[in-house]
Design a protein around this motif. Structure first.
Motif, PDB file in Angstrom:
ATOM      1  N   ARG A 513      -2.620  23.215  28.871  1.00 31.35           N
ATOM      2  CA  ARG A 513      -1.269  23.362  28.314  1.00 31.35           C
ATOM      3  C   ARG A 513      -1.049  24.789  27.807  1.00 31.35           C
ATOM      4  N   ASN A 514      -2.081  25.379  27.207  1.00 30.41           N
ATOM      5  CA  ASN A 514      -1.958  26.760  26.724  1.00 30.41           C
ATOM      6  C   ASN A 514      -1.646  27.717  27.871  1.00 30.41           C
ATOM      7  N   PHE A 515      -2.374  27.560  28.966  1.00 27.70           N
ATOM      8  CA  PHE A 515      -2.150  28.450  30.104  1.00 27.70           C
ATOM      9  C   PHE A 515      -0.746  28.271  30.677  1.00 27.70           C
ATOM     10  N   PHE A 516      -0.318  27.031  30.827  1.00 28.60           N
ATOM     11  CA  PHE A 516       1.017  26.804  31.376  1.00 28.60           C
ATOM     12  C   PHE A 516       2.099  27.326  30.436  1.00 28.60           C
ATOM     13  N   ALA A 517       1.942  27.106  29.138  1.00 27.58           N
ATOM     14  CA  ALA A 517       2.941  27.593  28.191  1.00 27.58           C
ATOM     15  C   ALA A 517       3.013  29.114  28.224  1.00 27.58           C
ATOM     16  N   THR A 518       1.863  29.771  28.270  1.00 26.30           N
ATOM     17  CA  THR A 518       1.832  31.230  28.324  1.00 26.30           C
ATOM     18  C   THR A 518       2.491  31.730  29.605  1.00 26.30           C
ATOM     19  N   LEU A 519       2.137  31.124  30.731  1.00 27.57           N
ATOM     20  CA  LEU A 519       2.674  31.540  32.022  1.00 27.57           C
ATOM     21  C   LEU A 519       4.194  31.404  32.074  1.00 27.57           C
ATOM     22  N   LEU A 520       4.708  30.272  31.616  1.00 22.33           N
ATOM     23  CA  LEU A 520       6.127  29.988  31.797  1.00 22.33           C
ATOM     24  C   LEU A 520       7.007  30.591  30.712  1.00 22.33           C
ATOM     25  N   LEU A 521       6.403  31.151  29.676  1.00 15.77           N
ATOM     26  CA  LEU A 521       7.189  31.838  28.647  1.00 15.77           C
ATOM     27  C   LEU A 521       7.049  33.354  28.747  1.00 15.77           C
ATOM     28  N   ILE A 649       4.021  31.417  18.577  1.00 16.83           N
ATOM     29  CA  ILE A 649       2.771  31.528  17.831  1.00 16.83           C
ATOM     30  C   ILE A 649       1.612  31.306  18.794  1.00 16.83           C
ATOM     31  N   PHE A 650       0.743  32.296  18.890  1.00 17.20           N
ATOM     32  CA  PHE A 650      -0.432  32.197  19.752  1.00 17.20           C
ATOM     33  C   PHE A 650      -1.686  32.248  18.891  1.00 17.20           C
ATOM     34  N   ASN A 651      -2.533  31.239  19.031  1.00 16.14           N
ATOM     35  CA  ASN A 651      -3.784  31.185  18.274  1.00 16.14           C
ATOM     36  C   ASN A 651      -4.936  30.855  19.213  1.00 16.14           C
ATOM     37  N   ALA A 652      -5.709  31.880  19.562  1.00 15.72           N
ATOM     38  CA  ALA A 652      -6.873  31.675  20.426  1.00 15.72           C
ATOM     39  C   ALA A 652      -8.154  31.489  19.626  1.00 15.72           C
ATOM     40  N   HIS A 653      -8.057  31.469  18.277  1.00 12.34           N
ATOM     41  CA  HIS A 653      -9.228  31.146  17.453  1.00 12.34           C
ATOM     42  C   HIS A 653      -9.649  29.702  17.706  1.00 12.34           C
ATOM     43  N   ILE A 673       9.784  23.334  19.379  1.00 15.07           N
ATOM     44  CA  ILE A 673      10.115  22.731  20.674  1.00 15.07           C
ATOM     45  C   ILE A 673       8.915  22.664  21.609  1.00 15.07           C
ATOM     46  N   ILE A 674       7.836  23.353  21.273  1.00 14.44           N
ATOM     47  CA  ILE A 674       6.591  23.260  22.048  1.00 14.44           C
ATOM     48  C   ILE A 674       5.421  23.351  21.092  1.00 14.44           C
ATOM     49  N   ASN A 675       4.450  22.483  21.292  1.00 13.08           N
ATOM     50  CA  ASN A 675       3.190  22.554  20.552  1.00 13.08           C
ATOM     51  C   ASN A 675       2.100  22.071  21.498  1.00 13.08           C
ATOM     52  N   THR A 676       1.252  22.971  21.958  1.00 14.09           N
ATOM     53  CA  THR A 676       0.239  22.582  22.940  1.00 14.09           C
ATOM     54  C   THR A 676      -0.854  21.716  22.344  1.00 14.09           C
ATOM     55  N   ASP A 677      -0.954  21.707  20.999  1.00 12.96           N
ATOM     56  CA  ASP A 677      -1.929  20.824  20.357  1.00 12.96           C
ATOM     57  C   ASP A 677      -1.421  19.391  20.337  1.00 12.96           C
ATOM     58  N   ARG A 678      -0.135  19.239  20.043  1.00 12.94           N
ATOM     59  CA  ARG A 678       0.478  17.909  20.010  1.00 12.94           C
ATOM     60  C   ARG A 678       1.807  17.974  20.750  1.00 12.94           C
ATOM     61  N   ALA A 696      -1.254  26.323  12.941  1.00 18.09           N
ATOM     62  CA  ALA A 696      -1.491  26.211  14.378  1.00 18.09           C
ATOM     63  C   ALA A 696      -2.938  25.806  14.598  1.00 18.09           C
ATOM     64  N   ALA A 697      -3.149  24.730  15.293  1.00 17.67           N
ATOM     65  CA  ALA A 697      -4.507  24.249  15.557  1.00 17.67           C
ATOM     66  C   ALA A 697      -5.299  25.291  16.333  1.00 17.67           C
ATOM     67  N   GLY A 698      -6.614  25.162  16.270  1.00 16.45           N
ATOM     68  CA  GLY A 698      -7.453  26.065  17.031  1.00 16.45           C
ATOM     69  C   GLY A 698      -7.119  25.991  18.511  1.00 16.45           C
ATOM     70  N   ARG A 699      -7.016  27.171  19.148  1.00 15.60           N
ATOM     71  CA  ARG A 699      -6.662  27.301  20.561  1.00 15.60           C
ATOM     72  C   ARG A 699      -5.397  26.504  20.877  1.00 15.60           C
ATOM     73  N   SER A 700      -4.303  26.977  20.329  1.00 12.54           N
ATOM     74  CA  SER A 700      -3.031  26.311  20.579  1.00 12.54           C
ATOM     75  C   SER A 700      -1.901  27.321  20.558  1.00 12.54           C
ATOM     76  N   MET A 701      -0.768  26.899  21.074  1.00 10.72           N
ATOM     77  CA  MET A 701       0.439  27.719  21.104  1.00 10.72           C
ATOM     78  C   MET A 701       1.607  26.880  20.611  1.00 10.72           C
ATOM     79  N   ILE A 702       2.467  27.493  19.800  1.00  9.85           N
ATOM     80  CA  ILE A 702       3.652  26.821  19.259  1.00  9.85           C
ATOM     81  C   ILE A 702       4.873  27.682  19.566  1.00  9.85           C
ATOM     82  N   LEU A 703       5.958  27.043  19.977  1.00 12.30           N
ATOM     83  CA  LEU A 703       7.232  27.736  20.165  1.00 12.30           C
ATOM     84  C   LEU A 703       8.283  27.086  19.283  1.00 12.30           C
TER      85      LEU A 703
END
Length: 716
Positions: A513-521, A649-653, A673-678, A696-703
């Motif tokens: 989900r992180n990769f797809f969110a990054t790619l499409l945004l 919000i990008f968190n790769a920790h 509107i997007i949360n790759t963790d949930r 932001a959860a570890g290794r997650s992206m939020i929009l």
């Protein structure tokens, strides 16, 4: 059988039916004699008539045969010097496929007779074989070019509105349970309503078809029980490959391909072809004589200056097509123009494109190939996408193609992979790729859409395998797992990753989900590798070029439905909000009279990023503010129709991090509107206020979007 013959015309090249007969035109400038051979469809291995062509003009041999009709099988035999040291490999014992054939009936049947020299001879290719190759060579086919296109035209979807979907005709459809069995794996399957509905529901705007020019399966692969599945081994630059045709081999493939394009166009989906003009299937000096080599080896190929017996190889396949020769360049341009005007495709992705732009020995940006395309009124108007590298030290040309070209951006791929796996990569690299790679394109009058962004493609791990395997597993390829490069990028970040099965599976899903969110945004043009949105796996094989089986085919009965729904929603967000698909560069500073930035960068504590933060050390956390400036339409007078703001919000920790939202001047209220963790969290109606923290959860992206107009998630 006796035929009446006429001189015919030297152009157009190939076999052209006019309703009364066929004009044959064949380029072989160094030939001493050329013979046209006709074959019956009932006995395609037996030559029925051989006709010496007596007329030639400027290296083109031509003849007209009244009474010949579409479906006629034919080939050529060329007499001339066989002198490999001087670059000549004419051999009349070898039946040749017409380089301009619009269709090719059947496939190569490997036999020693296909080689111009005697296999096993002490002098190797300096010897000459007299064995007839006709029984083993597929025959060229005369075709009827008529097709009822109706009102079909190229769609001309702007790059900034495009989402490209790279797929393999067979692999995408062969196992689909809702398709009739007799069309699975074919052009007809891609035209079927079930497949078109899937593509429409996903939201892609273009399919990029892996090679469909007629190609050859290499002998060494066939003898190992494998094949050239990907198809990067062309022998017919005008002929749609017969493997993907359900309706016949004697020209029916042309009509079926056109029908596919027409149906995809009706659905608003463009067709882009992955084309391989850098080399042919004839290999190096020890390869077979199938077409170009026997017609005019000295013209068609780049030969070594030191010894014309050998070939310059910028492609890793044994030969390089000599695009610097005017007649070879004409073939390439005629082929491109044919696929646009006659087959109605919408663009091309050029495999190993720098190999085409070598006038001397180094890749040259000012090559005639670029100039001719720029001036061509047909080809210059379609999508042109370069794979901007070949295998040589001087062949890496990322960012150096002309303004009308887009490029596969491998720096985007590598940077985003490094970021999400937790590598020591600088945030400046991540930010540059996310914002459209201005460092590569802005100073050469190009736009963010010059960058074709991708995380995974046909060549390498699937996305699921990328986040699942530390090492490749190419054992089935028969090369002791030594092929396919090195992609052991440690998806679980060593000791920082989870150790229990549930945690590992969740991390894999979240990373996808992180990769797809990054790619499409990200700014630029996103390209998705078919099946990645379904969780497709190749069981760790990162080089499945020879696997025409379950390793490569999409298994439609084992789908990640949650991931598919998430990707559908992401594409919907991208399409609804021009902030994520700009056709202009970010200004990055206060706008005239507005006092608002179109992009701004923040630390997790809410402070703006300063120059020192970009230049020192490595980091994994970043907040990005975006102001929507672009219009939803293409009216240049309609500067802005929306003023919505977004915060990424990008968190790769590997651990959760609190991010504070920026000050009120950037937005007072925000909705997630997007949360790759949930992913289900976007359904919540909670409002977040400026200056407040979000975890932001570890290794997650939020929009987040400035509160106001809402976006309905898929399924809501």
């Amino acid at each position: 059988m006796k035929l009446t013959t006429r001189p015919g015309k030297p152009y157009p090249l190939g076999a052209s039916w006019d309703g009364k007969g066929v004009n044959f035109a064949f380029y072989a400038t160094h030939a001493e004699k050329v013979e046209l051979c006709l074959f019956d469809k009932e006995q395609p291995d037996v030559e029925s008539i051989r006709i010496a062509i007596r007329d030639r003009f400027d290296g083109v041999w031509h003849i007209y045969l009244p009474g010949i009709a579409p479906g006629q099988l034919y080939g050529y035999r060329v007499h001339g010097p066989y002198d490999p040291a001087k670059g000549h490999r004419h051999n009349p014992a070898k039946l040749l496929i017409d380089p301009y054939a619009r269709a090719i009936a059947g496939r190569i049947e490997w036999n020693d007779a296909l080689f111009g020299y005697e296999i096993g001879h002490k002098d190797a290719d300096l010897s000459m074989s007299h064995a007839d190759s006709a029984p083993y060579v597929p025959k060229s086919v005369v075709v009827d070019a008529f097709f009822n296109w109706g009102r079909d035209i190229q769609l001309n979807i702007p790059y900034h509105q495009s989402v490209i979907y790279e797929l393999h005709v067979k692999g995408f459809t062969h196992l689909h349970p809702e398709l009739p069995e007799n069309i699975r794996g074919t052009y007809a399957a891609l035209a079927h309503p079930v497949i078109i509905k899937y593509l429409k529901d996903l939201g892609v705007t273009a399919v990029e078809l892996m090679p469909v020019h007629h190609f050859v399966a290499d002998r060494h692969l066939v003898e190992k029980g494998l094949t050239n599945y990907w198809g990067y081994n062309t022998i017919g630059f005008f002929a749609p490959d017969v493997r993907y045709c359900s309706s016949g081999v004697n020209g029916e493939q042309v009509k079926e391909f056109k029908t596919m394009v027409k149906e995809l166009h009706k659905a608003g989906i463009e067709v882009i072809l992955d084309v391989v003009y850098n080399h042919t299937a004839e290999g190096n000096h020890l390869g077979p004589t199938l077409s170009f080599r026997g017609a005019d080896n000295l013209s068609y190929y780049r030969l070594s200056n030191d010894d014309h017996r050998y070939y310059d190889d910028y492609t890793g396949t044994g030969n390089t097509l000599n695009a610097g020769n005017p007649n070879v360049l004409r073939l390439i341009m005629d082929s491109l123009r044919y696929w646009v005007t006659e087959m109605h495709v919408d663009g091309f992705r050029f495999d190993l494109a720098p190999a085409l732009v070598r006038e001397l020995r180094d890749a040259d940006r000012l090559n005639a190939f670029f100039d001719i395309i720029h001036q061509d009124p047909v080809i210059s108007q379609v999508k042109l996408i370069a794979e901007p590298w070949d295998i040589t030290e001087t062949g890496y040309l990322l960012g150096k193609f002309p303004p009308e070209w887009a490029e596969w951006n491998d720096k985007y791929r590598d940077t985003m992979r490094d970021y999400w796996r937790g590598a020591d990569s600088k945030l400046a690299d991540f930010a540059a790729r996310f914002a459209g790679s201005a460092d590569l394109y802005e100073n050469t009058n190009r736009q963010p859409t010059s960058s074709i962004n991708y995380i995974a493609a046909h060549d390498g791990f699937t996305l699921r395998d990328l986040v699942s395997y530390n090492d490749k597993h190419n054992e089935a390829n028969g090369d002791d797992n030594k092929d396919g490069g090195d992609e052991n990028r440690s998806w679980n970040c060593g000791a920082e990753g989870p150790t229990d099965d549930a945690g590992i599976n969740e991390l894999r899903s979240r990373q996808q989900r992180n990769f797809f969110a990054t790619l499409l945004l990200s700014q630029g043009v996103p390209m998705i590798s078919a099946g990645d949105e379904l969780g497709r796996t190749q069981q760790g094989n990162n080089n499945a070029y020879c696997q025409d089986n379950e390793i490569s085919w999409i298994n439609w009965l084992q789908l990640d439905h949650d991931l598919l729904q998430f990707v559908q929603y992401l594409i919907k967000v991208r399409k609804q909000h021009p902030a994520f698909s700009r056709n202009r560069w970010f200004r990055g500073h206060a706008l005239t009279g507005g006092g608002m930035e179109d992009i701004a960068w923040f630390l997790p504590n809410g402070d703006p990023m300063q120059e020192a933060h970009w230049q020192t050390g490595f980091a994994k956390s970043l907040g990005i503010f975006l102001h929507e400036l672009e219009s939803h339409n293409d009216d240049p007078l309609d500067e802005v129709i929306s003023h919505e703001n977004f915060y990424c919000i990008f968190n790769a920790h590997h651990e959760a991090v609190e991010y504070y939202l920026p000050g009120q001047q950037y937005g007072q209220q925000w909705k997630m509107i997007i949360n790759t963790d949930r992913p289900d969290a976007v359904h919540a109606r909670k409002i977040y206020r400026s200056g407040h923290p979000i975890k932001a959860a570890g290794r997650s992206m939020i929009l987040l979007k400035s509160a106001g107009k809402t976006i309905r998630a898929a399924g809501e």
